[in-house]
Motif scaffolding. Structure first.
Motif, PDB file in Angstrom:
ATOM      1  N   LEU B  57      42.441  14.411  11.913  1.00 29.15           N
ATOM      2  CA  LEU B  57      43.026  14.757  13.219  1.00 29.15           C
ATOM      3  C   LEU B  57      42.491  13.512  14.192  1.00 29.15           C
ATOM      4  CD1 LEU B  57      41.931  18.083  12.137  1.00 29.15           C
ATOM      5  CD2 LEU B  57      43.934  18.093  13.621  1.00 29.15           C
ATOM      6  N   THR B  58      43.614  12.796  14.464  1.00 28.38           N
ATOM      7  CA  THR B  58      43.169  11.716  15.173  1.00 28.38           C
ATOM      8  C   THR B  58      43.824  11.692  16.798  1.00 28.38           C
ATOM      9  OG1 THR B  58      45.123  10.456  14.591  1.00 28.38           O
ATOM     10  CG2 THR B  58      43.434  10.246  13.153  1.00 28.38           C
ATOM     11  N   GLN B  59      43.101  11.087  17.676  1.00 31.48           N
ATOM     12  CA  GLN B  59      43.846  10.964  18.855  1.00 31.48           C
ATOM     13  C   GLN B  59      43.347   9.816  19.794  1.00 31.48           C
ATOM     14  OE1 GLN B  59      44.345  14.647  21.336  1.00 31.48           O
ATOM     15  NE2 GLN B  59      42.422  14.070  22.408  1.00 31.48           N
ATOM     16  N   TYR B  60      42.062   9.483  19.758  1.00 30.15           N
ATOM     17  CA  TYR B  60      41.515   8.432  20.495  1.00 30.15           C
ATOM     18  C   TYR B  60      41.536   7.068  19.821  1.00 30.15           C
ATOM     19  CZ  TYR B  60      38.382   5.153  22.909  1.00 30.15           C
ATOM     20  OH  TYR B  60      37.872   4.153  23.579  1.00 30.15           O
ATOM     21  N   GLN B  61      42.470   5.956  20.307  1.00 34.51           N
ATOM     22  CA  GLN B  61      42.464   4.822  19.722  1.00 34.51           C
ATOM     23  C   GLN B  61      42.573   4.921  18.025  1.00 34.51           C
ATOM     24  OE1 GLN B  61      42.939   2.044  21.152  1.00 34.51           O
ATOM     25  NE2 GLN B  61      41.764   1.891  22.932  1.00 34.51           N
ATOM     26  N   PRO B  62      43.701   5.601  17.644  1.00 33.50           N
ATOM     27  CA  PRO B  62      43.789   5.897  16.173  1.00 33.50           C
ATOM     28  C   PRO B  62      44.176   4.793  15.256  1.00 33.50           C
ATOM     29  CG  PRO B  62      45.472   6.602  17.155  1.00 33.50           C
ATOM     30  CD  PRO B  62      44.917   6.133  18.465  1.00 33.50           C
ATOM     31  N   LEU B  63      44.662   3.549  16.012  1.00 28.73           N
ATOM     32  CA  LEU B  63      45.411   2.652  15.104  1.00 28.73           C
ATOM     33  C   LEU B  63      44.602   1.939  13.927  1.00 28.73           C
ATOM     34  CD1 LEU B  63      47.308   0.945  17.864  1.00 28.73           C
ATOM     35  CD2 LEU B  63      48.039   2.710  16.370  1.00 28.73           C
ATOM     36  N   GLN B  64      43.501   1.592  14.025  1.00 24.87           N
ATOM     37  CA  GLN B  64      42.570   0.802  13.094  1.00 24.87           C
ATOM     38  C   GLN B  64      42.237   1.919  12.155  1.00 24.87           C
ATOM     39  OE1 GLN B  64      38.409  -0.162  13.662  1.00 24.87           O
ATOM     40  NE2 GLN B  64      39.048  -2.159  13.305  1.00 24.87           N
ATOM     41  N   LEU B  65      41.906   3.248  12.345  1.00 25.13           N
ATOM     42  CA  LEU B  65      41.673   4.198  11.507  1.00 25.13           C
ATOM     43  C   LEU B  65      42.670   4.534  10.814  1.00 25.13           C
ATOM     44  CD1 LEU B  65      39.416   6.348  10.789  1.00 25.13           C
ATOM     45  CD2 LEU B  65      40.307   7.886  12.500  1.00 25.13           C
ATOM     46  N   ASN B  66      44.174   4.311  11.097  1.00 25.45           N
ATOM     47  CA  ASN B  66      45.185   4.888  10.294  1.00 25.45           C
ATOM     48  C   ASN B  66      45.292   3.796   9.310  1.00 25.45           C
ATOM     49  OD1 ASN B  66      45.705   7.012  12.350  1.00 25.45           O
ATOM     50  ND2 ASN B  66      47.463   5.963  13.093  1.00 25.45           N
ATOM     51  N   SER B  67      45.382   2.491   9.593  1.00 23.21           N
ATOM     52  CA  SER B  67      45.390   1.440   8.874  1.00 23.21           C
ATOM     53  C   SER B  67      44.419   1.532   7.677  1.00 23.21           C
ATOM     54  CB  SER B  67      45.369   0.188   9.567  1.00 23.21           C
ATOM     55  OG  SER B  67      44.483  -0.323   9.576  1.00 23.21           O
ATOM     56  N   TYR B  68      43.075   2.050   8.067  1.00 28.70           N
ATOM     57  CA  TYR B  68      42.048   1.905   7.118  1.00 28.70           C
ATOM     58  C   TYR B  68      42.128   2.987   6.123  1.00 28.70           C
ATOM     59  CZ  TYR B  68      37.334   2.008   5.293  1.00 28.70           C
ATOM     60  OH  TYR B  68      36.237   1.940   4.500  1.00 28.70           O
ATOM     61  N   GLY B  83      46.410  14.900  -0.770  1.00 33.90           N
ATOM     62  CA  GLY B  83      46.589  13.459  -0.090  1.00 33.90           C
ATOM     63  C   GLY B  83      45.664  13.520   1.208  1.00 33.90           C
ATOM     64  N   VAL B  84      45.702  12.425   1.707  1.00 35.59           N
ATOM     65  CA  VAL B  84      44.901  12.413   3.198  1.00 35.59           C
ATOM     66  C   VAL B  84      46.244  12.308   4.198  1.00 35.59           C
ATOM     67  CG1 VAL B  84      43.416  11.021   4.638  1.00 35.59           C
ATOM     68  CG2 VAL B  84      42.994  11.130   2.305  1.00 35.59           C
ATOM     69  N   TYR B  85      46.141  13.001   5.157  1.00 34.13           N
ATOM     70  CA  TYR B  85      47.532  13.127   6.000  1.00 34.13           C
ATOM     71  C   TYR B  85      46.779  12.954   7.538  1.00 34.13           C
ATOM     72  CZ  TYR B  85      49.668  15.188   1.964  1.00 34.13           C
ATOM     73  OH  TYR B  85      50.179  15.543   0.909  1.00 34.13           O
ATOM     74  N   ILE B  86      47.101  11.891   7.963  1.00 33.70           N
ATOM     75  CA  ILE B  86      47.020  11.566   9.619  1.00 33.70           C
ATOM     76  C   ILE B  86      47.599  12.476  10.282  1.00 33.70           C
ATOM     77  CG2 ILE B  86      46.692  10.017  11.181  1.00 33.70           C
ATOM     78  CD1 ILE B  86      45.379   8.688   9.103  1.00 33.70           C
ATOM     79  N   LEU B  87      47.106  13.315  11.362  1.00 31.54           N
ATOM     80  CA  LEU B  87      47.490  14.321  11.981  1.00 31.54           C
ATOM     81  C   LEU B  87      47.273  14.131  13.593  1.00 31.54           C
ATOM     82  CD1 LEU B  87      46.392  17.454  10.116  1.00 31.54           C
ATOM     83  CD2 LEU B  87      48.665  16.304   9.850  1.00 31.54           C
ATOM     84  N   PRO B  88      48.340  13.254  14.186  1.00 27.59           N
ATOM     85  CA  PRO B  88      47.955  13.141  15.513  1.00 27.59           C
ATOM     86  C   PRO B  88      48.740  14.318  16.189  1.00 27.59           C
ATOM     87  CG  PRO B  88      49.976  11.705  14.779  1.00 27.59           C
ATOM     88  CD  PRO B  88      49.447  12.547  13.564  1.00 27.59           C
TER      89      PRO B  88
END
Lengths: 370, 399
Positions: B57-68, B83-88
């Protein structure tokens, strides 16, 4: 992106002169420079040129190579269509007794694979050539000059040179020299670009005549026919590794930052299989000088002019000079090693002392217990 | 597709107490311990525990985290049925999208995601802790206790207890009281922010909690107390081992220094590997005049100066005559000739100019602290960044 070119890597060469290092692996899967295997250079050169379809011709002792290549994912070659294809021996005539004596023979053995290549061009490279070749530039030169074959060459003298060319105007080869001992002309890096059609024709031509060599038979034939052999000059580090001394020297070359910059260009990464996931720890008493150390090592002793592969453990009080220590080798305390190449998973007990010579490094075979 | 247990990793926090370091990145993507980023610890723990489906679960400044995180393959979490799912946070028809209001609301907003898997159990994790833990054992206990909620707990020194969520147990060992950051703690059992819920139960509480306008929609403040009041079966899972919250500059620095002592946490134990999404790096090169001891150094580094008692992330350069002592240097930072960096944290791609000084040895004075330079800063040659200073943003530190 380059969807016009297919890669073929020759990874079947093995050399008795690699002694115990080569007894269970081909030249192409020799570990190099702390974390790579030699085939990473050919693979990465192709990857960096946008080539996605690559066939690797293997023959013997290819277990370690298969393990290293995996699905090709690390080089972006795990694809639904095309991608990496490992080509173990098949369709081999009995007469060869399971040993490819020449490049054309190896290509003939995989001719059904060659027939199905989708791309109009093919680049042939050697898996045991230690060079980061800018294949994109070489391919562009090949296409724009319209030559029949492009040979990638270097002007720097490389050891164990196989053949060379005398180059005339417009970078067209005038003469092919085989087995030259003195450095005349430009040295071939045994990397060739040609059309798929020409390659399959050459393979057939050679097969019918029992010819087995690419340079001596196929290229010579083309030159006699008046075909144009262009030369692309590679101006970086290059070395063909065929014996223990060459292997040792090439690793030691990498302790010189200038050589490292040439072999690992900033804009063309050399990629290898990712495995180790921890940094290296240096203990309180560690002394480290002029060394390349991979991640995942624990260094408590002293090293100078050494190349350490991942997972090496060196206990306190031990002194290593001018050594190459491969993956997961464990060295006890108060050990002294000089000019030693320790293969993988070697265990050296405390107080052992071993000395080789830079002209004759001592090789400790894989999984030895000393 | 039915799953026994799905993990939900709360990675949206700003990490405001790490201010200079988390201006442009979420705390879970902070570099840690040389090769890692903080999120590698919970993700690797999931993979090693056999949990193959993780929502982040991402919210704050997620861009680097998403690409990582990518497709999760670095942690072997890219299987075809997990799998891993990014959930904004996202928008739904007829409503305005809303940010995650609290930890519980973040899960509430992703009930539809969890319903895809109809898991029996949900594991809630946070992205700011350093530890190695087998969640499958915690799940076994949860099942054995027939619990509705199991909370990971660790014993903390009594004097620190008021910083944590503190639990008291009844005679059977079940949780009978939970207080978030009590002024007068009556127990030293602290919540690690790791929960396993029986999903059916949690799902109901999340919906009820969302309907309560007075709720902050937080697990520790709302969901757990409500479940306790309702008499649900709440059990602790005692964890014994290394566990650190790295939410402040001091605790972040301390935990990095802990990595230098294998007694704390053994990163070299390959039975429970912590995995990272590695870059393509040439082995580290230690030059002719370098001095290196009691330090962690990572691929791509070039060290020609002195590095002691420090942690260097990938591709750090320490030039001739530079000194790095008791410091954390993040990826791509350059410490130029003769610069001295002591008791400091240097952010990603920051350039510390020749002859400059960052931080100092402890003086015993009250103003002393770890000096912190955020990412992408240029510290001019000869400049001075005093102990305890915190520098960030688009600045150049002049002499």
């Amino acid at each position: 992106m380059n969807n016009k070119v297919h890669g073929i890597i020759h990874a079947y060469h093995g050399y008795a002169e690699l002694r115990e290092l080569g007894s269970k692996r081909t030249g192409a899967s020799m570990p190099f420079c702390g974390r790579y295997r030699l085939i990473d250079f050919a693979m990465s050169s192709m990857m960096n040129a946008g080539i996605h379809d690559v066939g690797i011709i293997m023959q013997k002792g290819y277990q370690s190579l298969l393990d290293h290549m995996g699905s090709g994912r690390d080089w972006n070659m795990e694809r639904h269509t095309g991608g990496l294809t490992m080509l173990p021996p098949y369709g081999l005539p009995d007469a060869t007794k399971g040993v490819y004596a020449g490049c054309m023979e190896a290509l003939n053995a995989v001719r059904t694979y060659l027939r199905d290549i989708r791309q109009p061009y093919v680049v042939l490279a050697r898996g045991d050539m230690c060079a980061s070749i800018d294949l994109e530039k070489a391919i562009n030169q090949h296409i724009s000059t319209g030559v029949d074959v492009t040979a990638v060459c270097t002007s720097a003298p490389i050891s164990s040179v196989h053949h060379s060319y005398i180059v005339g105007k417009n970078s067209i080869a005038e003469q092919l020299l085989c087995l030259q001992t003195d450095n005349v002309g430009v040295q071939s890096l045994e990397t060739y670009i040609m059309s798929k059609t020409l390659l399959t024709e050459l393979v057939e031509w050679c097969a019918h005549r029992g010819c087995i060599h690419l340079h001596r038979d196929a290229i010579m034939h083309l030159m006699n026919e008046g075909k144009k052999i262009g030369v692309y000059m590679h101006d970086g580090y290059a070395r063909l590794i065929v014996n223990v001394n060459g292997y040792y020297e090439a690793n030691m070359d990498m302790l010189n930052p200038a050589n490292r910059d040439l072999l690992f260009p900033e804009d063309r990464h050399v990629t290898t299989r990712e495995r180790i996931n921890v940094s290296t720890y240096y203990g309180d008493g560690a002394k480290v000088k002029t060394s390349l150390v991979a991640d995942g090592c624990v260094v408590e002793g002293s090293i100078e002019n050494c190349v350490l592969f991942p997972g090496v453990k060196l206990a306190a009080g031990s002194v290593l000079k001018n050594c190459i220590i491969m993956n997961d080798t464990v060295i006890g305390s108060n050990v002294e090693l000089n000019c030693v190449i320790a293969d993988k998973d070697v265990n050296v007990s405390s107080y052992v002392s071993l000395t080789g010579n830079s002209k004759l490094p001592l090789v400790i075979p894989k999984r030895s217990r000393i | 597709m039915k799953k026994k247990c799905v993990a939900m990793l709360l990675a949206g926090g700003q990490g405001s107490r790490l201010y200079a370091l988390t201006q442009n990145v979420a705390k879970p993507s902070m570099p840690f311990g040389g090769k890692y980023r903080i999120i590698d610890f919970p993700l690797s723990n999931c993979a090693n525990s056999g949990i193959d489906t993780v929502g982040v679960l991402t919210q704050y400044q997620p861009l680097q985290l998403n690409s990582y995180i990518g497709n999760g393959s670095a942690w072997d979490l890219s299987s075809s049925d997990g799998g891993v799912y990014i959930l904004p946070p996202y928008q739904t028809s007829g409503e305005k999208g809303v940010w995650f209001k609290g930890t519980a609301n973040a899960i509430y907003q992703n009930i539809a995601f969890l319903d895809l898997y109809t898991p029996e159990y949900v594991l809630i994790l946070s992205g700011d802790h350093i530890y190695k833990m087998d969640y499958s054992r915690m799940l076994d206990e949860h099942i054995k206790n027939e619990a509705d909620c199991t909370i990971g707990v660790i014993q903390v020194p009594m004097e620190d207890a008021s910083r944590f969520g503190i639990m008291s147990l009844d005679a059977d060992g079940a949780i009978c009281k939970f207080t978030e950051k009590p002024k007068q703690p009556d127990s030293d059992l602290a919540s690690m922010g790791i929960y396993i819920f029986t999903w059916e139960k949690l799902r109901r509480y999340l919906i009820e909690d969302e309907a309560d306008p007075t709720s902050e929609n937080d697990f520790g403040k709302n969901i757990i107390p409500k479940m306790l009041n309702a008499g649900e079966r709440m059990w602790p899972y005692r964890f014994e081992g290394y566990w650190r919250d790295v939410g402040t500059i001091d605790s972040f620095w301390d935990a990095n220094m802990d990595m230098l002592s294998p007694t704390h946490i053994d990163l070299y134990d390959m039975h429970w590997p912590i995995m990272a999404n590695g870059a393509k790096l040439v082995p580290q090169y230690i030059g002719d005049a370098a001095q290196v001891s009691h330090s962690i150094i990572t691929g791509g580094c070039i060290v020609n100066g002195s590095v002691t008692n420090s942690v260097l992330s990938r591709s750090v350069q320490v030039e001739d005559g530079a000194v790095v002592n008791y410091s954390i240097i993040m990826p791509g930072a350059v410490i130029e000739n003769g610069a001295v960096v002591q008791y400091a944290i240097v952010g990603e791609n920051t350039r510390v100019g020749a002859g400059s000084h960052i931080g100092s040895e402890p003086t015993g004075e009250s103003g002393w602290g770890i000096a912190t330079c955020g990412p992408n800063i240029k510290v001019a040659p000869g400049a001075l960044v005093p102990a305890g200073a915190m520098i960030y943003g688009d600045v150049e530190v002049e002499k």
